[in-house]
Design a protein around this motif. Structure first.
Motif, PDB file in Angstrom:
ATOM      1  N   ASP A   1       4.902  13.078  -7.083  1.00  0.00           N
ATOM      2  CA  ASP A   1       4.631  13.129  -8.383  1.00  0.00           C
ATOM      3  C   ASP A   1       5.933  13.005  -9.276  1.00  0.00           C
ATOM      4  O   ASP A   1       6.011  12.412 -10.262  1.00  0.00           O
ATOM      5  N   ARG A   2       6.887  13.706  -8.602  1.00  0.00           N
ATOM      6  CA  ARG A   2       8.115  13.698  -9.397  1.00  0.00           C
ATOM      7  C   ARG A   2       8.746  12.499  -9.440  1.00  0.00           C
ATOM      8  O   ARG A   2       9.339  11.960 -10.655  1.00  0.00           O
ATOM      9  N   LEU A   3       8.809  11.711  -8.347  1.00  0.00           N
ATOM     10  CA  LEU A   3       9.319  10.330  -8.210  1.00  0.00           C
ATOM     11  C   LEU A   3       8.634   9.545  -9.286  1.00  0.00           C
ATOM     12  O   LEU A   3       9.235   8.684 -10.023  1.00  0.00           O
ATOM     13  N   ASP A   4       7.407   9.489  -9.328  1.00  0.00           N
ATOM     14  CA  ASP A   4       6.557   8.632 -10.424  1.00  0.00           C
ATOM     15  C   ASP A   4       6.912   8.875 -11.405  1.00  0.00           C
ATOM     16  O   ASP A   4       6.815   7.857 -12.343  1.00  0.00           O
ATOM     17  N   PHE A   5       6.953  10.124 -11.831  1.00  0.00           N
ATOM     18  CA  PHE A   5       7.507  10.693 -13.286  1.00  0.00           C
ATOM     19  C   PHE A   5       8.632  10.095 -13.800  1.00  0.00           C
ATOM     20  O   PHE A   5       8.753   9.416 -14.788  1.00  0.00           O
ATOM     21  N   GLU A   6       9.494   9.933 -12.829  1.00  0.00           N
ATOM     22  CA  GLU A   6      10.898   9.446 -13.130  1.00  0.00           C
ATOM     23  C   GLU A   6      10.683   7.954 -13.328  1.00  0.00           C
ATOM     24  O   GLU A   6      11.318   7.405 -14.358  1.00  0.00           O
TER      25      GLU A   6
ATOM     26  N   GLU B   1       4.087  17.163  -4.719  1.00  0.00           N
ATOM     27  CA  GLU B   1       4.911  17.259  -5.718  1.00  0.00           C
ATOM     28  C   GLU B   1       6.038  16.442  -5.948  1.00  0.00           C
ATOM     29  O   GLU B   1       6.295  16.100  -6.932  1.00  0.00           O
ATOM     30  N   GLN B   2       6.624  15.959  -4.703  1.00  0.00           N
ATOM     31  CA  GLN B   2       7.889  15.234  -4.803  1.00  0.00           C
ATOM     32  C   GLN B   2       7.340  13.880  -5.115  1.00  0.00           C
ATOM     33  O   GLN B   2       8.297  13.346  -5.739  1.00  0.00           O
TER      34      GLN B   2
END
Length: 82
Positions: free
Chosen positions: A41-46, A38-39
């Protein structure tokens, strides 16, 4: 306390939920992996959002992919993830 008299045992909860006990224990054991994914994926989204907003105009998948490749350091990401 006797296990048969214990109303809150794992076997009974799993039977009510309709899951196997091995699946429940596997889910418990993989909690750290889910959190790490999840972390990431959040970094990739940013990163994707940063590439999307670069220069103030909207981009498609190819434009975002190219911007990610030209970042410092380059971000290698599958187009399907974008």
């Amino acid at each position: 306390m006797n296990q048969e008299n214990n109303l809150q045992n794992v076997r009974e909860f799993c039977r009510i939920a309709g899951v196997f006990r091995s699946g429940y224990y596997n889910w418990l054991a993989s909690a750290n992996n889910r959190l790490a994914r999840e972390q990431a994926d959040r970094l990739d989204f940013e990163r994707i959002l940063e590439a999307y907003n670069y220069r103030g105009y909207n981009k498609g998948i190819r434009g975002i992919h190219m911007r990610l490749l030209h970042m410092n350091p380059p971000v290698l990401m599958n187009v399907k993830k974008i």
